[in-house]
Design a protein around this motif. Structure first.
Motif, PDB file in Angstrom:
ATOM      1  N   VAL A   9      -7.953  74.919   3.589  1.00 27.07           N
ATOM      2  CA  VAL A   9      -9.104  74.478   4.361  1.00 27.07           C
ATOM      3  C   VAL A   9      -8.693  73.973   5.741  1.00 27.07           C
ATOM      4  CG1 VAL A   9      -9.193  72.135   3.417  1.00 27.07           C
ATOM      5  CG2 VAL A   9     -11.250  73.162   4.313  1.00 27.07           C
ATOM      6  N   ASP A  10      -7.567  73.259   5.846  1.00 27.17           N
ATOM      7  CA  ASP A  10      -7.170  72.762   7.168  1.00 27.17           C
ATOM      8  C   ASP A  10      -6.844  73.908   8.119  1.00 27.17           C
ATOM      9  OD1 ASP A  10      -4.815  73.411   5.833  1.00 27.17           O
ATOM     10  OD2 ASP A  10      -3.685  71.723   6.643  1.00 27.17           O
ATOM     11  N   ALA A  11      -6.229  74.967   7.598  1.00 30.25           N
ATOM     12  CA  ALA A  11      -5.912  76.128   8.432  1.00 30.25           C
ATOM     13  C   ALA A  11      -7.183  76.878   8.819  1.00 30.25           C
ATOM     14  CB  ALA A  11      -4.952  77.060   7.710  1.00 30.25           C
ATOM     15  N   TRP A  12      -8.137  76.986   7.893  1.00 30.03           N
ATOM     16  CA  TRP A  12      -9.353  77.749   8.165  1.00 30.03           C
ATOM     17  C   TRP A  12     -10.237  77.051   9.199  1.00 30.03           C
ATOM     18  CZ3 TRP A  12     -14.715  77.456   7.508  1.00 30.03           C
ATOM     19  CH2 TRP A  12     -15.387  78.673   7.684  1.00 30.03           C
ATOM     20  N   VAL A  13     -10.464  75.736   9.053  1.00 30.70           N
ATOM     21  CA  VAL A  13     -11.331  75.049  10.024  1.00 30.70           C
ATOM     22  C   VAL A  13     -10.698  75.022  11.411  1.00 30.70           C
ATOM     23  CG1 VAL A  13     -12.567  73.671   8.319  1.00 30.70           C
ATOM     24  CG2 VAL A  13     -10.546  72.722   9.401  1.00 30.70           C
ATOM     25  N   TRP A  14      -9.364  75.034  11.476  1.00 34.50           N
ATOM     26  CA  TRP A  14      -8.689  75.134  12.773  1.00 34.50           C
ATOM     27  C   TRP A  14      -8.810  76.549  13.332  1.00 34.50           C
ATOM     28  CZ3 TRP A  14      -3.994  78.021  13.225  1.00 34.50           C
ATOM     29  CH2 TRP A  14      -3.437  77.989  14.498  1.00 34.50           C
ATOM     30  N   ALA A  15      -8.635  77.557  12.473  1.00 34.61           N
ATOM     31  CA  ALA A  15      -8.662  78.949  12.924  1.00 34.61           C
ATOM     32  C   ALA A  15     -10.045  79.359  13.432  1.00 34.61           C
ATOM     33  CB  ALA A  15      -8.220  79.881  11.798  1.00 34.61           C
ATOM     34  N   VAL A  16     -11.120  78.811  12.841  1.00 37.31           N
ATOM     35  CA  VAL A  16     -12.470  79.168  13.293  1.00 37.31           C
ATOM     36  C   VAL A  16     -12.983  78.204  14.361  1.00 37.31           C
ATOM     37  CG1 VAL A  16     -13.095  80.356  11.169  1.00 37.31           C
ATOM     38  CG2 VAL A  16     -13.631  77.926  11.419  1.00 37.31           C
ATOM     39  N   ARG A  17     -12.069  77.380  14.875  1.00 32.67           N
ATOM     40  CA  ARG A  17     -12.312  76.530  16.035  1.00 32.67           C
ATOM     41  C   ARG A  17     -13.283  75.376  15.806  1.00 32.67           C
ATOM     42  NH1 ARG A  17     -10.747  79.156  21.068  1.00 32.67           N
ATOM     43  NH2 ARG A  17      -9.505  80.943  20.512  1.00 32.67           N
ATOM     44  N   LEU A  18     -13.283  74.796  14.612  1.00 30.27           N
ATOM     45  CA  LEU A  18     -14.044  73.575  14.391  1.00 30.27           C
ATOM     46  C   LEU A  18     -13.252  72.370  14.891  1.00 30.27           C
ATOM     47  CD1 LEU A  18     -15.608  74.132  10.856  1.00 30.27           C
ATOM     48  CD2 LEU A  18     -16.645  74.495  13.084  1.00 30.27           C
ATOM     49  N   TYR A  19     -11.913  72.475  14.869  1.00 25.54           N
ATOM     50  CA  TYR A  19     -11.030  71.434  15.389  1.00 25.54           C
ATOM     51  C   TYR A  19     -10.067  72.066  16.384  1.00 25.54           C
ATOM     52  CZ  TYR A  19     -12.805  68.414  11.754  1.00 25.54           C
ATOM     53  OH  TYR A  19     -13.644  67.659  10.967  1.00 25.54           O
ATOM     54  N   ALA A  46      -8.342  75.162  -1.284  1.00 21.19           N
ATOM     55  CA  ALA A  46      -8.639  76.544  -0.895  1.00 21.19           C
ATOM     56  C   ALA A  46     -10.098  76.727  -0.505  1.00 21.19           C
ATOM     57  CB  ALA A  46      -8.299  77.480  -2.045  1.00 21.19           C
ATOM     58  N   VAL A  47     -10.305  77.512   0.543  1.00 17.80           N
ATOM     59  CA  VAL A  47     -11.644  77.952   0.939  1.00 17.80           C
ATOM     60  C   VAL A  47     -11.791  79.388   0.471  1.00 17.80           C
ATOM     61  CG1 VAL A  47     -13.163  78.463   2.883  1.00 17.80           C
ATOM     62  CG2 VAL A  47     -11.700  76.476   2.969  1.00 17.80           C
ATOM     63  N   ARG A  48     -12.897  79.689  -0.174  1.00 18.28           N
ATOM     64  CA  ARG A  48     -13.154  81.048  -0.645  1.00 18.28           C
ATOM     65  C   ARG A  48     -14.380  81.596   0.075  1.00 18.28           C
ATOM     66  NH1 ARG A  48      -9.579  81.567  -4.471  1.00 18.28           N
ATOM     67  NH2 ARG A  48      -9.013  79.846  -5.811  1.00 18.28           N
ATOM     68  N   LEU A  49     -14.578  82.895   0.002  1.00 21.46           N
ATOM     69  CA  LEU A  49     -15.737  83.515   0.654  1.00 21.46           C
ATOM     70  C   LEU A  49     -17.026  82.903   0.112  1.00 21.46           C
ATOM     71  CD1 LEU A  49     -14.775  87.276   0.780  1.00 21.46           C
ATOM     72  CD2 LEU A  49     -14.946  85.683   2.675  1.00 21.46           C
ATOM     73  N   GLY A  50     -17.968  82.628   0.998  1.00 19.94           N
ATOM     74  CA  GLY A  50     -19.259  82.084   0.614  1.00 19.94           C
ATOM     75  C   GLY A  50     -19.282  80.585   0.428  1.00 19.94           C
ATOM     76  N   ALA A  51     -18.157  79.899   0.601  1.00 16.89           N
ATOM     77  CA  ALA A  51     -18.104  78.445   0.435  1.00 16.89           C
ATOM     78  C   ALA A  51     -18.765  77.759   1.624  1.00 16.89           C
ATOM     79  CB  ALA A  51     -16.666  77.987   0.295  1.00 16.89           C
ATOM     80  N   GLU A  52     -19.531  76.698   1.336  1.00 18.48           N
ATOM     81  CA  GLU A  52     -20.149  75.911   2.399  1.00 18.48           C
ATOM     82  C   GLU A  52     -19.189  74.807   2.796  1.00 18.48           C
ATOM     83  OE1 GLU A  52     -24.468  74.216   2.834  1.00 18.48           O
ATOM     84  OE2 GLU A  52     -23.194  72.721   1.858  1.00 18.48           O
ATOM     85  N   VAL A  53     -18.846  74.742   4.081  1.00 14.28           N
ATOM     86  CA  VAL A  53     -17.910  73.751   4.594  1.00 14.28           C
ATOM     87  C   VAL A  53     -18.662  72.847   5.560  1.00 14.28           C
ATOM     88  CG1 VAL A  53     -15.764  73.392   5.873  1.00 14.28           C
ATOM     89  CG2 VAL A  53     -15.993  75.367   4.362  1.00 14.28           C
ATOM     90  N   ARG A  54     -18.602  71.537   5.301  1.00 14.30           N
ATOM     91  CA  ARG A  54     -19.196  70.540   6.199  1.00 14.30           C
ATOM     92  C   ARG A  54     -18.061  69.797   6.865  1.00 14.30           C
ATOM     93  NH1 ARG A  54     -24.673  68.676   5.049  1.00 14.30           N
ATOM     94  NH2 ARG A  54     -25.542  70.085   3.508  1.00 14.30           N
ATOM     95  N   ALA A  55     -18.055  69.764   8.184  1.00 15.96           N
ATOM     96  CA  ALA A  55     -16.983  69.109   8.927  1.00 15.96           C
ATOM     97  C   ALA A  55     -17.577  68.157   9.955  1.00 15.96           C
ATOM     98  CB  ALA A  55     -16.112  70.149   9.618  1.00 15.96           C
ATOM     99  N   LEU A  56     -17.106  66.926   9.942  1.00 13.17           N
ATOM    100  CA  LEU A  56     -17.526  65.941  10.930  1.00 13.17           C
ATOM    101  C   LEU A  56     -16.634  66.115  12.150  1.00 13.17           C
ATOM    102  CD1 LEU A  56     -19.334  63.518  11.581  1.00 13.17           C
ATOM    103  CD2 LEU A  56     -17.536  62.057  10.660  1.00 13.17           C
ATOM    104  N   THR A  57     -17.221  66.573  13.251  1.00 12.72           N
ATOM    105  CA  THR A  57     -16.469  66.822  14.480  1.00 12.72           C
ATOM    106  C   THR A  57     -16.958  65.884  15.568  1.00 12.72           C
ATOM    107  OG1 THR A  57     -18.023  68.500  15.239  1.00 12.72           O
ATOM    108  CG2 THR A  57     -16.178  69.261  13.881  1.00 12.72           C
TER     109      THR A  57
END
Length: 123
Positions: A9-19, A46-57
């Protein structure tokens, strides 16, 4: 190259530019600011396809759904394709809460200042 079944999850939220940085994404996960399907996420979860991710930015809470899994940072156009943004629009300007701002170094608020701040905050 085949798409992975799951990505950290840390790699994915960084890769999609949330952080902005990977370390900021990891710190946000450790602080409990990232949730996957409503549950607090550790950085290695792990993040899987279709997972809802909520991030406080910095800009507020972002709600996104994983549409494609990536673990490396890519261009903004490609990153936008990897998620579906379900973040509600911000409230109209009239409905935003007014916050009293004091000048730095102005000292402790007086009784009058405190009453004005309370009135602005609706107390």
């Amino acid at each position: 190259m085949a798409e992975p079944a799951a990505v950290r999850v840390d790699a994915w939220v960084w890769a999609v530019r949330l952080y902005k940085t990977r370390s900021a994404a990891t710190a946000a996960c450790k602080a409990g600011h990232v949730r996957i399907d409503g549950e607090r996420a550790k950085p290695s979860q792990a993040v899987r396809l279709g997972a809802e991710v909520r991030a406080l930015t910095e800009g507020g809470t972002r709600i996104v759904v994983a549409r494609r899994l990536i673990h490396k940072r890519v261009g903004a156009a490609i990153a936008a394709e990897c998620l579906e943004d379900r973040t509600p629009p911000p409230p109209p300007r009239e409905e935003r809460v007014l916050v009293g701002v004091r000048e730095r170094g102005a000292g402790r608020p007086t009784k009058r200042d405190r009453r004005e701040l309370d009135r602005l905050q609706g107390r």
